[in-house]
Design a protein around this motif. Structure first.
Motif, mmCIF file in Angstrom:
data_model
loop_
_atom_site.group_PDB
_atom_site.id
_atom_site.type_symbol
_atom_site.label_atom_id
_atom_site.label_comp_id
_atom_site.label_asym_id
_atom_site.label_seq_id
_atom_site.Cartn_x
_atom_site.Cartn_y
_atom_site.Cartn_z
ATOM 1 N N LEU A 232 0.722 -1.153 -0.108
ATOM 2 C CA LEU A 232 0.054 -0.071 -0.141
ATOM 3 C C LEU A 232 0.812 1.429 0.051
ATOM 4 C CD1 LEU A 232 -2.866 -0.663 2.614
ATOM 5 C CD2 LEU A 232 -2.921 -0.888 0.020
ATOM 6 N N ALA A 233 2.117 1.241 0.531
ATOM 7 C CA ALA A 233 3.089 2.330 0.610
ATOM 8 C C ALA A 233 3.418 2.924 -0.670
ATOM 9 C CB ALA A 233 4.220 2.094 1.420
ATOM 10 N N ALA A 234 3.207 2.052 -1.607
ATOM 11 C CA ALA A 234 3.369 2.446 -3.029
ATOM 12 C C ALA A 234 2.455 3.601 -3.619
ATOM 13 C CB ALA A 234 3.880 1.429 -4.017
ATOM 14 N N GLY A 235 1.363 3.549 -3.134
ATOM 15 C CA GLY A 235 0.367 4.531 -3.446
ATOM 16 C C GLY A 235 -1.130 3.730 -3.717
ATOM 17 N N ILE B 254 -5.079 6.761 3.152
ATOM 18 C CA ILE B 254 -3.858 5.946 3.322
ATOM 19 C C ILE B 254 -2.726 6.425 2.814
ATOM 20 C CG2 ILE B 254 -3.217 3.618 2.684
ATOM 21 C CD1 ILE B 254 -5.934 2.493 2.630
ATOM 22 N N ASN B 255 -2.739 7.015 1.576
ATOM 23 C CA ASN B 255 -1.574 7.613 1.282
ATOM 24 C C ASN B 255 -1.050 8.652 2.019
ATOM 25 O OD1 ASN B 255 -2.108 6.145 -1.188
ATOM 26 N ND2 ASN B 255 -3.000 7.826 -2.283
ATOM 27 N N ARG B 256 -1.780 9.639 2.463
ATOM 28 C CA ARG B 256 -1.150 10.422 3.492
ATOM 29 C C ARG B 256 -0.542 9.897 4.642
ATOM 30 N NH1 ARG B 256 -5.891 13.146 2.214
ATOM 31 N NH2 ARG B 256 -7.088 12.491 3.975
ATOM 32 N N MET B 257 -1.275 8.546 5.209
ATOM 33 C CA MET B 257 -0.614 8.223 6.304
ATOM 34 C C MET B 257 0.787 7.354 5.992
ATOM 35 S SD MET B 257 -3.835 6.207 8.269
ATOM 36 C CE MET B 257 -3.101 5.122 9.005
ATOM 37 N N LEU B 258 0.795 6.757 4.861
ATOM 38 C CA LEU B 258 1.985 6.104 4.597
ATOM 39 C C LEU B 258 3.072 6.791 3.751
ATOM 40 C CD1 LEU B 258 0.493 2.622 3.655
ATOM 41 C CD2 LEU B 258 1.146 3.480 5.649
ATOM 42 N N GLY B 259 2.758 8.208 3.583
ATOM 43 C CA GLY B 259 3.859 8.924 3.241
ATOM 44 C C GLY B 259 4.001 9.315 1.456
ATOM 45 N N SER B 260 3.113 8.350 0.810
ATOM 46 C CA SER B 260 3.160 8.593 -0.517
ATOM 47 C C SER B 260 2.546 9.968 -1.174
ATOM 48 C CB SER B 260 2.491 7.453 -1.089
ATOM 49 O OG SER B 260 1.250 7.199 -1.129
ATOM 50 N N GLU B 261 1.778 10.541 -0.132
ATOM 51 C CA GLU B 261 1.203 12.107 -0.468
ATOM 52 C C GLU B 261 1.220 12.742 0.636
ATOM 53 O OE1 GLU B 261 -3.272 12.465 -1.636
ATOM 54 O OE2 GLU B 261 -2.690 10.701 -3.017
ATOM 55 N N TRP C 27 7.177 6.680 8.222
ATOM 56 C CA TRP C 27 6.970 6.540 9.638
ATOM 57 C C TRP C 27 6.238 5.371 10.256
ATOM 58 C CZ3 TRP C 27 3.095 8.574 13.321
ATOM 59 C CH2 TRP C 27 2.379 9.298 12.566
ATOM 60 N N LEU C 28 4.889 5.703 9.611
ATOM 61 C CA LEU C 28 3.765 4.676 9.831
ATOM 62 C C LEU C 28 4.002 3.300 9.091
ATOM 63 C CD1 LEU C 28 0.462 6.567 10.195
ATOM 64 C CD2 LEU C 28 1.647 5.017 11.672
ATOM 65 N N VAL C 29 4.753 3.408 7.787
ATOM 66 C CA VAL C 29 5.052 2.204 7.497
ATOM 67 C C VAL C 29 6.054 1.352 8.182
ATOM 68 C CG1 VAL C 29 6.182 1.151 5.173
ATOM 69 C CG2 VAL C 29 4.889 3.189 5.031
ATOM 70 N N ASN C 30 6.905 2.011 8.972
ATOM 71 C CA ASN C 30 7.757 1.369 9.821
ATOM 72 C C ASN C 30 7.006 0.641 10.818
ATOM 73 O OD1 ASN C 30 10.113 1.890 8.272
ATOM 74 N ND2 ASN C 30 10.418 3.619 9.404
ATOM 75 N N VAL C 31 6.204 1.450 11.455
ATOM 76 C CA VAL C 31 5.346 1.225 12.640
ATOM 77 C C VAL C 31 4.508 0.146 12.370
ATOM 78 C CG1 VAL C 31 3.452 1.671 14.174
ATOM 79 C CG2 VAL C 31 5.089 3.369 13.723
ATOM 80 N N ILE C 32 3.785 0.050 11.214
ATOM 81 C CA ILE C 32 2.790 -0.996 10.896
ATOM 82 C C ILE C 32 3.359 -2.231 10.340
ATOM 83 C CG2 ILE C 32 0.766 -1.732 9.594
ATOM 84 C CD1 ILE C 32 0.102 1.553 9.636
ATOM 85 N N GLY C 33 4.699 -2.008 9.689
ATOM 86 C CA GLY C 33 5.503 -3.073 9.096
ATOM 87 C C GLY C 33 6.005 -4.065 10.189
ATOM 88 N N SER C 34 6.405 -3.333 11.389
ATOM 89 C CA SER C 34 6.971 -4.103 12.447
ATOM 90 C C SER C 34 6.284 -4.702 13.682
ATOM 91 C CB SER C 34 8.146 -3.363 12.934
ATOM 92 O OG SER C 34 7.786 -2.011 13.327
ATOM 93 N N VAL C 35 5.120 -3.483 13.939
ATOM 94 C CA VAL C 35 4.351 -4.358 15.083
ATOM 95 C C VAL C 35 2.781 -4.697 14.409
ATOM 96 C CG1 VAL C 35 5.482 -3.021 16.825
ATOM 97 C CG2 VAL C 35 3.687 -2.056 15.785
ATOM 98 N N GLY C 36 2.418 -4.152 13.390
ATOM 99 C CA GLY C 36 1.106 -4.527 12.854
ATOM 100 C C GLY C 36 0.125 -3.428 13.144
ATOM 101 N N ASN C 37 -1.021 -3.719 12.883
ATOM 102 C CA ASN C 37 -2.066 -2.558 13.238
ATOM 103 C C ASN C 37 -2.708 -2.764 14.625
ATOM 104 O OD1 ASN C 37 -4.284 -4.256 12.962
ATOM 105 N ND2 ASN C 37 -4.603 -3.743 10.757
ATOM 106 N N TYR C 38 -3.531 -2.020 15.001
ATOM 107 C CA TYR C 38 -4.114 -2.173 16.357
ATOM 108 C C TYR C 38 -4.733 -3.539 16.454
ATOM 109 C CZ TYR C 38 -6.766 -1.394 20.866
ATOM 110 O OH TYR C 38 -7.334 -1.652 21.998
#
Lengths: 338, 438
Positions: free
Chosen positions: A262-265, A271-278, A291-302
């Motif tokens: 999803l981070a690719a866009g 989602i784009n704003r959260m994951l930094g592509s926009e 930053w949020l890609v790192n977070v969710i990629g390493s610990v997952g979502n809530y």
């Protein structure tokens, strides 16, 4: 003369305290690790495994913040803290973040000069009784002996509840959860009361969990959340929006499995704003765009964190209940990422 | 009379009859049992009651131990194994938690590749103890014992080898400055110089020297942070440092309390009374909470070091009172004898007074040490993971939630071994030093 010097040194120390707390983000970056206060051991929320690696629901918050700030979920320095020392450790700058199943209350927020950044678990005080007692409601507990941890909010809630309902009880004061379990099993008290999550975790350890029933009444609000010191709003924002990011990610269907993709866009601008592509949300916090890609990629979502640590597939077996997304009738509601 | 002698008197024995066996009731185990267990109805009753109590306890505890399970991954698994082996209504200990987590209970979070280091430190400690505790050892070994604290620090915390060496050199600097200053400025100033010069050296020079040397010759062990210490390693470090440091401090305080010099006397009295008058747990909270507010933020004053200092001060106050008891028990003639030999204060203390006073105080001193060692478990309240704290943490993992007695039995056993051997050593020492009542 000596005294003047001493006071002078203390005053300088005090000033330095003000200066140091102003830029926690820089301190964390300089240290390369996040110093995070956790419980000394609470099933499902914080416990070291056989290799000494901390894991649990609260621990995941620490790891998420470390992933956001440093890009590495393992760059955390865990300080196990008891209930007595937790706020002092935070106020004195020994830790940067306290994620220790701490109830958000007025006096803790205002008087103790903490900043609660949100709620990661909505808990409430409940009752557990033996099934053969035949009790179906806490209001039938007139004259019961109740095991209660002293010096906690649960003790006060209990007194309030029984007084409101005009029934009597006999408290059996105990010090720790471990002691409570033993006393309850030995029959020293009819009822054990503590936070509902704790009751579920306790009941799961019994030989015959079916012999014990958790009564339907929840007699208090216990919003548990991570907190930081007063005085560094920038740092508070980072922790707050990391937590919100975890919650929003579940709502939007971002998981540790698909976050890279999803981070690719995507078509969804949020989602784009959260994951930094926009947009530049990361830069506004002083963090990297991903930053949020790192977070969710390493610990997952809530939701993933919940399921892995305390959810129904674990021995603790908590249902989502109040901790479901607002779209599912729960209380989790992240402000928009805009 | 003579007519009656001879063989005609058949009722007079001429030879000794062989000894008879004593009556069955008056010999051996039966006699012992009768006299000790069943003398009178009251005793018999008490014996029976006691036997019942012993049987009751043993019959409940023994199966629990005998059926213990050592191989399982979690408490649930333990219960399954028990159901399969003995049936579900049999009590059985789940010592699998010990076999799963014993490393943690002993070493805390110490990196597992470095487990040999605390063990080596323990061996070094025991080796250092040998010349101190047993007088038949060669006296020269004492020099090695003096070096051992630095070796132990090096083994436990690691880091560059030059740090401990640079600190150790400070003591040499102190002695040297005393020797140099003595002929020039006299005794009192030489003593002051021997304190001030090394302190200045430690504050300003030792760090620079150590870092310079380690950049030239980087020898050392991987550094282990204090927060990784836990379990019995932590108890041992706190306990042993407290014991080693508090004995000299306590003796000094006891001498200070007896001193004629007003300020020294009053300071000693105030120190002892204040420290003794406040519970240890309060001092520990002071160490962990209050000091943080007074120290500038960012000063990373190690929590473990703070606890060691507090424990040392606490036990020094008690040791001081124990030693004072020994000093007070010495007859006045001993002091006068020392004076009449023309010894100065320190020589009189070292050669005549203290050896006798300390000998009298041995049981009390060892008692204080055993208490101190057990009190180290109080650090659980400030969040240090000693064995008790770790038992909580282990119980917080979903695998072992609900295990109590097995962990406590294990911890209790280890503490018992340590404290019992200290007690035995004190008995040995008392016997060896006994002079009067032979």
């Amino acid at each position: 003369m000596k005294k003047t010097v001493l006071f002078g040194a203390m005053a300088v120390a005090g000033l330095a305290a003000g200066a140091a707390s102003a830029a926690t983000l820089d301190d964390v970056r300089a240290a390369g690790t996040l110093r995070c206060g956790v419980s000394t051991g609470l099933p499902g929320f914080a416990a070291p495994d056989a290799n000494g690696v901390w894991e649990g629901f609260d621990v995941a918050v620490c790891r998420a913040v470390a992933a956001a700030v440093l890009g590495d979920a393992n760059a955390v320095d865990f300080s196990p803290l008891t209930t007595q020392v937790r706020f002092t450790a935070l106020a004195s700058g020994e830790i940067d973040l306290l994620a220790r199943n701490t109830t958000w209350t007025f006096s803790r927020d205002v008087d103790l000069k903490n900043e609660f950044v949100g709620v990661n678990y909505y808990d409430g005080q409940g009752f557990m009784a033996r099934r053969d007692l035949g009790v179906t409601s806490a209001k039938e507990l007139d004259g019961a002996t109740v095991c209660i941890q002293t010096g906690t909010t649960t003790e006060l809630n209990l007194a309030d509840f029984f007084r409101t309902n005009n029934i009597s009880y006999e408290p059996v004061p105990i010090e720790t959860n471990a002691e409570a379990q033993q006393q309850y099993l030995a029959g020293a008290c009819d009822v054990y009361t503590t936070d509902a999550s704790g009751l579920a975790a306790t009941r799961a350890t019994f030989e015959n969990p079916g012999d014990h029933v958790i009564l339907p009444e929840i007699i208090s609000k216990e919003p548990l959340g991570p907190l930081v010191r007063h005085g560094d709003q920038d740092w508070g924002d980072i922790v707050r929006w990391t937590l919100n990011g975890l919650i929003a990610a579940e709502e939007l269907g971002i998981t540790s499995a698909n976050v890279a993709e999803l981070a690719a866009g995507t078509n969804n601008p949020e989602i784009n704003r959260m994951l930094g592509s926009e947009g530049e949300l990361g830069a506004m916090l002083g963090l990297d765009a991903d930053w949020l890609v790192n977070v969710i990629g390493s610990v997952g979502n809530y939701g993933e964190i919940f399921e892995a640590n305390i959810g129904e597939s674990t021995p603790i077996g908590l249902a989502r209940g109040l901790n479901a997304q607002w779209t599912d009738g729960g209380l989790l509601y992240s402000p928009p990422f805009r | 009379m003579s007519t009656q002698s001879g063989n005609d008197l058949s009722y007079v024995r001429t030879e000794m009859i062989p000894e008879k066996e004593p009556p069955l009731a008056e010999t051996g185990i039966i006699k012992w049992v009768r006299e000790n267990l069943f003398a009178g109805w009251m005793n018999s009753l008490l014996t029976l009651v006691s036997l019942y109590v012993i049987w009751f306890i043993v019959s409940h505890i023994f199966p629990w131990f005998a059926n213990s399970i050592w191989d399982a991954g979690s408490l649930t698994e333990c219960r399954e194994v028990r159901d399969a082996r003995f049936g579900s209504d049999v009590s059985s200990a789940c010592f699998a938690v010990i076999s799963d987590r014993w490393q943690q209970l002993i070493f805390g979070f110490y990196p597992s590749s470095g487990y040999w280091r605390p063990l080596a430190a323990l061996l070094v400690f025991l080796a250092a103890l040998y010349p101190v505790l047993f007088s038949e050892a060669p006296r020269k070994l004492l020099l090695l014992s003096a070096a051992d604290p630095f070796v132990m620090f090096m083994l436990l915390w690691g880091g560059s080898i030059w740090g401990p060496i640079a600190v150790a050199v400070g003591f040499g600097v102190g002695i040297a400055s005393y020797r140099i200053a003595l002929p020039i400025v006299g005794n009192l100033f030489a003593i002051i110089a021997s304190v001030v010069v090394p302190v200045l050296y430690w504050l300003f020079l030792s760090g620079v020297i150590a870092s310079a040397l380690s950049s030239v010759l980087p020898i050392g062990l991987p550094f282990v942070e204090s927060k990784d210490f836990g379990g019995f390693t932590l108890s041992f470090i706190i306990g042993i440092s407290g014991i080693i440091l508090s004995l000299p401090l306590g003796i000094l305080l006891a001498l200070g309390r007896q001193s004629d010099m007003l300020i020294i006397n009053k300071i000693s009295v105030a120190f002892i009374e204040v420290i003794r008058g406040v519970p240890l747990i309060v001092w520990l909270f002071t160490a962990s909470l209050l000091l943080n507010y007074f120290l500038p933020p960012g000063t990373n004053f190690d929590l473990m070091l703070r606890v060691i200092i507090m424990v040392t001060l606490f036990s020094a106050a008690y040791i001081a009172e124990v030693v004072r008891g020994g000093l007070a028990a010495l007859p006045r003639g001993q002091y006068e004898a020392a004076d009449s030999l023309g010894l100065d204060y320190w020589k009189a203390m070292r050669l005549i007074i203290l050896p006798q006073a300390l000998k009298i105080s041995i049981p009390g001193i060892v008692n204080t040490f055993i208490g101190l060692f057990k009190d180290t478990t109080l650090v659980v309240f400030i969040g240090l993971l000693d064995p008790i704290g770790l038992s909580n943490a282990i119980r917080a993992s979903t695998d072992w939630n609900g295990v109590y007695w097995e962990l406590f039995v294990f911890i209790g056993l280890l503490f018992f071994i340590c404290c019992f051997s200290m007690g035995r050593y004190s008995l040995y020492l008392e016997k060896k030093l006994q002079r009067e009542h032979r």
